[in-house]
Write a protein that holds these residues in place. Structure first.
Motif, PDB file in Angstrom:
ATOM      1  N   ALA A  32     -40.612  -7.667  42.111  1.00  0.00           N
ATOM      2  CA  ALA A  32     -40.074  -6.310  42.098  1.00  0.00           C
ATOM      3  C   ALA A  32     -39.690  -5.833  43.497  1.00  0.00           C
ATOM      4  N   ARG A  33     -40.344  -6.339  44.516  1.00  0.00           N
ATOM      5  CA  ARG A  33     -40.040  -5.930  45.890  1.00  0.00           C
ATOM      6  C   ARG A  33     -38.823  -6.656  46.471  1.00  0.00           C
ATOM      7  N   ARG A  34     -38.436  -7.758  45.842  1.00  0.00           N
ATOM      8  CA  ARG A  34     -37.261  -8.492  46.304  1.00  0.00           C
ATOM      9  C   ARG A  34     -36.000  -7.764  45.861  1.00  0.00           C
ATOM     10  N   ARG A  35     -34.938  -8.028  46.566  1.00  0.00           N
ATOM     11  CA  ARG A  35     -33.649  -7.469  46.167  1.00  0.00           C
ATOM     12  C   ARG A  35     -33.021  -8.409  45.142  1.00  0.00           C
ATOM     13  N   CYS A  36     -33.192  -8.071  43.891  1.00  0.00           N
ATOM     14  CA  CYS A  36     -32.617  -8.885  42.826  1.00  0.00           C
ATOM     15  C   CYS A  36     -32.178  -7.952  41.701  1.00  0.00           C
ATOM     16  N   ASP A  37     -31.303  -8.468  40.860  1.00  0.00           N
ATOM     17  CA  ASP A  37     -30.752  -7.624  39.805  1.00  0.00           C
ATOM     18  C   ASP A  37     -31.709  -7.501  38.624  1.00  0.00           C
ATOM     19  N   GLY A  38     -31.340  -6.641  37.698  1.00  0.00           N
ATOM     20  CA  GLY A  38     -32.172  -6.364  36.534  1.00  0.00           C
ATOM     21  C   GLY A  38     -32.356  -7.565  35.629  1.00  0.00           C
ATOM     22  N   ALA A  39     -31.336  -8.414  35.519  1.00  0.00           N
ATOM     23  CA  ALA A  39     -31.448  -9.599  34.670  1.00  0.00           C
ATOM     24  C   ALA A  39     -32.529 -10.536  35.218  1.00  0.00           C
ATOM     25  N   TYR A  40     -32.562 -10.701  36.534  1.00  0.00           N
ATOM     26  CA  TYR A  40     -33.569 -11.573  37.137  1.00  0.00           C
ATOM     27  C   TYR A  40     -34.955 -10.995  36.906  1.00  0.00           C
ATOM     28  N   ALA A 146     -28.012 -15.796  37.416  1.00  0.00           N
ATOM     29  CA  ALA A 146     -27.342 -16.832  38.224  1.00  0.00           C
ATOM     30  C   ALA A 146     -25.859 -16.545  38.320  1.00  0.00           C
ATOM     31  N   ARG A 147     -25.250 -16.094  37.212  1.00  0.00           N
ATOM     32  CA  ARG A 147     -23.809 -15.743  37.258  1.00  0.00           C
ATOM     33  C   ARG A 147     -23.576 -14.561  38.188  1.00  0.00           C
ATOM     34  N   ALA A 148     -24.486 -13.614  38.201  1.00  0.00           N
ATOM     35  CA  ALA A 148     -24.330 -12.440  39.063  1.00  0.00           C
ATOM     36  C   ALA A 148     -24.465 -12.815  40.539  1.00  0.00           C
ATOM     37  N   GLN A 149     -25.236 -13.863  40.836  1.00  0.00           N
ATOM     38  CA  GLN A 149     -25.414 -14.285  42.231  1.00  0.00           C
ATOM     39  C   GLN A 149     -24.169 -14.944  42.796  1.00  0.00           C
ATOM     40  N   HIS A 150     -23.340 -15.494  41.913  1.00  0.00           N
ATOM     41  CA  HIS A 150     -22.132 -16.167  42.383  1.00  0.00           C
ATOM     42  C   HIS A 150     -21.023 -15.205  42.401  1.00  0.00           C
TER      43      HIS A 150
END
Length: 150
Positions: A32-40, A146-150
């Motif tokens: 939760a503290r990492r910068r990641c999207d909702g899907a992750y 993974a798609r959002a990261q690319h």
């Protein structure tokens, strides 16, 4: 234990349950503290909840027989596989998606084995199917991340 005599936890049971909660909640806090999207986050949450549920059921009542039975260790092996794969994937969404697919496949194998060898295969197969579905939901969310990261 206050409401029914059927639940009789020892101090060790409380320690194990507390350790399980600490691991799941600590991992969730880290993610939760990492910068990641909702899907992750959703994928990690689903994987953590599924892992917690599988472990809790296995320790409490046993999935493939009574608690501590050798057949139950196969379910724990699926969870161990997931932990090792998560470390190897280093938390990257694409690697985690593959890990969830492998876990779903391993869980399918456990269900099939339970169907063949268990005296009453219904619970083993049913729970395996539920866990397969939950692993696949997590895999789908990791794929979206993974798609959002690319």
């Amino acid at each position: 234990m206050r409401f029914t005599a059927e639940v009789n936890w020892s101090p060790g049971d409380f320690v194990v349950f507390g350790a399980m909660l600490a691991c799941v909640c600590g991992t969730w806090e880290f993610v939760a503290r990492r910068r990641c999207d909702g899907a992750y986050r959703g994928a990690v949450g689903m994987a953590l909840a599924t892992t917690f549920l599988a472990l809790w059921i296995d320790l409490a009542v046993g999935i493939a027989g009574p608690p501590g039975a050798l057949a139950n260790r196969v379910f724990l092996a699926v969870l161990g596989l997931g932990v090792v794969a998560a470390v190897l994937a280093r938390g990257r969404a694409a690697g985690m998606m593959r890990m969830m697919l492998v876990m779903a496949l391993a869980q399918t194998g456990v269900g099939l084995a339970g169907w063949v060898v268990a005296a009453s295969p219904g619970p083993v197969v049913g729970l395996s199917l539920v866990f397969v579905g939950l692993w696949l939901i997590s895999a789908g969310l990791f794929a979206r991340a993974a798609r959002a990261q690319h």
